[in-house]
Design a protein around this motif. Structure first.
Motif, PDB file in Angstrom:
ATOM      1  N   HIS A  54       0.835  -1.210   0.000  1.00  0.00           N
ATOM      2  CA  HIS A  54       0.000   0.000   0.000  1.00  0.00           C
ATOM      3  C   HIS A  54       0.871   1.262   0.000  1.00  0.00           C
ATOM      4  CE1 HIS A  54      -3.134   2.875   0.900  1.00  0.00           C
ATOM      5  NE2 HIS A  54      -2.417   3.283   1.938  1.00  0.00           N
ATOM      6  N   VAL A  55       1.877   1.289   0.846  1.00  0.00           N
ATOM      7  CA  VAL A  55       2.733   2.476   0.930  1.00  0.00           C
ATOM      8  C   VAL A  55       3.429   2.725  -0.404  1.00  0.00           C
ATOM      9  CG1 VAL A  55       4.763   3.487   2.035  1.00  0.00           C
ATOM     10  CG2 VAL A  55       3.064   2.299   3.412  1.00  0.00           C
ATOM     11  N   VAL A  56       3.966   1.667  -0.993  1.00  0.00           N
ATOM     12  CA  VAL A  56       4.706   1.839  -2.254  1.00  0.00           C
ATOM     13  C   VAL A  56       3.755   2.162  -3.401  1.00  0.00           C
ATOM     14  CG1 VAL A  56       6.215   0.733  -3.949  1.00  0.00           C
ATOM     15  CG2 VAL A  56       6.630   0.399  -1.502  1.00  0.00           C
ATOM     16  N   ALA A  57       2.735   1.339  -3.594  1.00  0.00           N
ATOM     17  CA  ALA A  57       1.861   1.492  -4.761  1.00  0.00           C
ATOM     18  C   ALA A  57       0.928   2.695  -4.669  1.00  0.00           C
ATOM     19  CB  ALA A  57       1.043   0.224  -4.971  1.00  0.00           C
ATOM     20  N   GLU A  58       0.397   2.954  -3.494  1.00  0.00           N
ATOM     21  CA  GLU A  58      -0.596   4.019  -3.368  1.00  0.00           C
ATOM     22  C   GLU A  58      -0.021   5.376  -2.983  1.00  0.00           C
ATOM     23  OE1 GLU A  58      -3.751   3.603  -4.252  1.00  0.00           O
ATOM     24  OE2 GLU A  58      -3.278   1.518  -4.754  1.00  0.00           O
ATOM     25  N   LYS A  59       1.064   5.377  -2.232  1.00  0.00           N
ATOM     26  CA  LYS A  59       1.601   6.648  -1.762  1.00  0.00           C
ATOM     27  C   LYS A  59       2.830   7.095  -2.559  1.00  0.00           C
ATOM     28  CE  LYS A  59      -0.207   6.300   2.928  1.00  0.00           C
ATOM     29  NZ  LYS A  59       0.115   6.445   4.360  1.00  0.00           N
ATOM     30  N   ILE A  60       3.855   6.254  -2.603  1.00  0.00           N
ATOM     31  CA  ILE A  60       5.098   6.676  -3.265  1.00  0.00           C
ATOM     32  C   ILE A  60       4.923   6.766  -4.771  1.00  0.00           C
ATOM     33  CG2 ILE A  60       7.495   6.025  -3.755  1.00  0.00           C
ATOM     34  CD1 ILE A  60       7.663   4.992  -0.864  1.00  0.00           C
ATOM     35  N   GLN A  61       4.350   5.739  -5.380  1.00  0.00           N
ATOM     36  CA  GLN A  61       4.213   5.762  -6.837  1.00  0.00           C
ATOM     37  C   GLN A  61       3.254   6.844  -7.319  1.00  0.00           C
ATOM     38  OE1 GLN A  61       3.370   1.730  -8.069  1.00  0.00           O
ATOM     39  NE2 GLN A  61       5.501   1.126  -7.821  1.00  0.00           N
ATOM     40  N   ASN A  62       2.378   7.319  -6.466  1.00  0.00           N
ATOM     41  CA  ASN A  62       1.452   8.391  -6.834  1.00  0.00           C
ATOM     42  C   ASN A  62       1.977   9.782  -6.493  1.00  0.00           C
ATOM     43  OD1 ASN A  62      -0.567   6.855  -8.032  1.00  0.00           O
ATOM     44  ND2 ASN A  62      -1.462   6.329  -6.061  1.00  0.00           N
ATOM     45  N   ALA A  63       3.149   9.847  -5.887  1.00  0.00           N
ATOM     46  CA  ALA A  63       3.725  11.163  -5.559  1.00  0.00           C
ATOM     47  C   ALA A  63       4.312  11.777  -6.838  1.00  0.00           C
ATOM     48  CB  ALA A  63       4.803  11.017  -4.494  1.00  0.00           C
ATOM     49  N   PRO A  64       3.880  12.984  -7.164  1.00  0.00           N
ATOM     50  CA  PRO A  64       4.470  13.607  -8.352  1.00  0.00           C
ATOM     51  C   PRO A  64       5.885  14.065  -8.038  1.00  0.00           C
ATOM     52  CG  PRO A  64       2.918  15.091  -7.288  1.00  0.00           C
ATOM     53  CD  PRO A  64       2.903  13.811  -6.512  1.00  0.00           C
ATOM     54  N   PRO A  65       6.824  13.948  -8.876  1.00  0.00           N
ATOM     55  CA  PRO A  65       6.873  13.415 -10.231  1.00  0.00           C
ATOM     56  C   PRO A  65       7.538  12.027 -10.303  1.00  0.00           C
ATOM     57  CG  PRO A  65       8.681  14.901  -9.898  1.00  0.00           C
ATOM     58  CD  PRO A  65       7.965  14.782  -8.582  1.00  0.00           C
ATOM     59  N   VAL A  66       7.166  11.116  -9.426  1.00  0.00           N
ATOM     60  CA  VAL A  66       7.721   9.757  -9.433  1.00  0.00           C
ATOM     61  C   VAL A  66       7.278   9.041 -10.704  1.00  0.00           C
ATOM     62  CG1 VAL A  66       7.658   7.513  -8.277  1.00  0.00           C
ATOM     63  CG2 VAL A  66       7.881   9.612  -6.931  1.00  0.00           C
ATOM     64  N   GLU A  67       8.238   8.394 -11.371  1.00  0.00           N
ATOM     65  CA  GLU A  67       7.933   7.648 -12.599  1.00  0.00           C
ATOM     66  C   GLU A  67       7.974   6.142 -12.402  1.00  0.00           C
ATOM     67  OE1 GLU A  67      10.722   9.255 -15.449  1.00  0.00           O
ATOM     68  OE2 GLU A  67       9.206  10.688 -16.121  1.00  0.00           O
ATOM     69  N   GLY A  68       8.746   5.657 -11.416  1.00  0.00           N
ATOM     70  CA  GLY A  68       8.840   4.222 -11.196  1.00  0.00           C
ATOM     71  C   GLY A  68       9.590   3.925  -9.913  1.00  0.00           C
ATOM     72  N   THR A  69       9.437   2.691  -9.421  1.00  0.00           N
ATOM     73  CA  THR A  69      10.100   2.290  -8.176  1.00  0.00           C
ATOM     74  C   THR A  69      10.598   0.856  -8.268  1.00  0.00           C
ATOM     75  OG1 THR A  69       8.069   1.481  -7.157  1.00  0.00           O
ATOM     76  CG2 THR A  69       8.633   3.792  -6.757  1.00  0.00           C
ATOM     77  N   MET A  70      11.526   0.526  -7.374  1.00  0.00           N
ATOM     78  CA  MET A  70      11.995  -0.831  -7.151  1.00  0.00           C
ATOM     79  C   MET A  70      12.245  -0.919  -5.653  1.00  0.00           C
ATOM     80  SD  MET A  70      14.579  -3.205  -6.532  1.00  0.00           S
ATOM     81  CE  MET A  70      16.029  -2.214  -6.481  1.00  0.00           C
ATOM     82  N   THR A  71      11.639  -1.911  -5.001  1.00  0.00           N
ATOM     83  CA  THR A  71      11.666  -1.996  -3.549  1.00  0.00           C
ATOM     84  C   THR A  71      12.541  -3.160  -3.079  1.00  0.00           C
ATOM     85  OG1 THR A  71       9.452  -1.082  -3.448  1.00  0.00           O
ATOM     86  CG2 THR A  71      10.239  -2.212  -1.478  1.00  0.00           C
ATOM     87  N   SER A  72      13.344  -2.896  -2.055  1.00  0.00           N
ATOM     88  CA  SER A  72      14.156  -3.930  -1.411  1.00  0.00           C
ATOM     89  C   SER A  72      13.795  -3.968   0.069  1.00  0.00           C
ATOM     90  CB  SER A  72      15.657  -3.607  -1.526  1.00  0.00           C
ATOM     91  OG  SER A  72      16.051  -3.538  -2.877  1.00  0.00           O
ATOM     92  N   VAL A  73      13.391  -5.146   0.546  1.00  0.00           N
ATOM     93  CA  VAL A  73      13.086  -5.329   1.972  1.00  0.00           C
ATOM     94  C   VAL A  73      14.386  -5.687   2.684  1.00  0.00           C
ATOM     95  CG1 VAL A  73      11.769  -6.635   3.669  1.00  0.00           C
ATOM     96  CG2 VAL A  73      10.736  -6.046   1.462  1.00  0.00           C
ATOM     97  N   ALA A  74      14.649  -5.048   3.814  1.00  0.00           N
ATOM     98  CA  ALA A  74      15.876  -5.286   4.576  1.00  0.00           C
ATOM     99  C   ALA A  74      15.613  -6.286   5.689  1.00  0.00           C
ATOM    100  CB  ALA A  74      16.387  -3.974   5.162  1.00  0.00           C
ATOM    101  N   TYR A  75      16.528  -7.237   5.857  1.00  0.00           N
ATOM    102  CA  TYR A  75      16.438  -8.228   6.916  1.00  0.00           C
ATOM    103  C   TYR A  75      17.664  -8.105   7.793  1.00  0.00           C
ATOM    104  CZ  TYR A  75      12.856 -10.294   3.998  1.00  0.00           C
ATOM    105  OH  TYR A  75      11.717 -10.493   3.253  1.00  0.00           O
ATOM    106  N   GLU A  76      17.470  -8.296   9.095  1.00  0.00           N
ATOM    107  CA  GLU A  76      18.570  -8.223  10.035  1.00  0.00           C
ATOM    108  C   GLU A  76      19.519  -9.405   9.835  1.00  0.00           C
ATOM    109  OE1 GLU A  76      19.381  -5.918  12.347  1.00  0.00           O
ATOM    110  OE2 GLU A  76      17.695  -4.703  11.665  1.00  0.00           O
TER     111      GLU A  76
END
Length: 78
Positions: A54-76
């Motif tokens: 939700h955060v990535v698809a609905e908030k970050i990707q909809n923030a102008p002028p974002v064109e694309g994203t790639m997400t990496s989950v961090a593990y301890e």
């Protein structure tokens, strides 16, 4: 706790604007303009990993002028 790093591509003339817009998102703990393949890297901190899409698809990707994203989950490393 879930940490993730979102690598963000933005319109070439609006990289700073994209970083500022993303930094205003509640779940984003930091956003930095960077060199390389992506323009901005944002760190996300969530109590529940189920909220990440939700955060990535609905908030970050909809923030102008974002064109694309790639997400990496961090593990301890233990």
């Amino acid at each position: 706790m879930t940490d993730a790093y979102v690598h963000i591509s933005a319109e070439s003339t609006s990289v700073l604007h994209a970083a500022r817009e993303v930094a205003e998102i509640e779940e984003v703990t930091s956003a930095h303009v960077v060199t390389g393949e992506y323009d901005v890297i944002a760190q996300i901190e969530l109590d529940n990993p189920d909220g990440l899409p939700h955060v990535v698809a609905e908030k970050i990707q909809n923030a102008p002028p974002v064109e694309g994203t790639m997400t990496s989950v961090a593990y301890e490393a233990e």
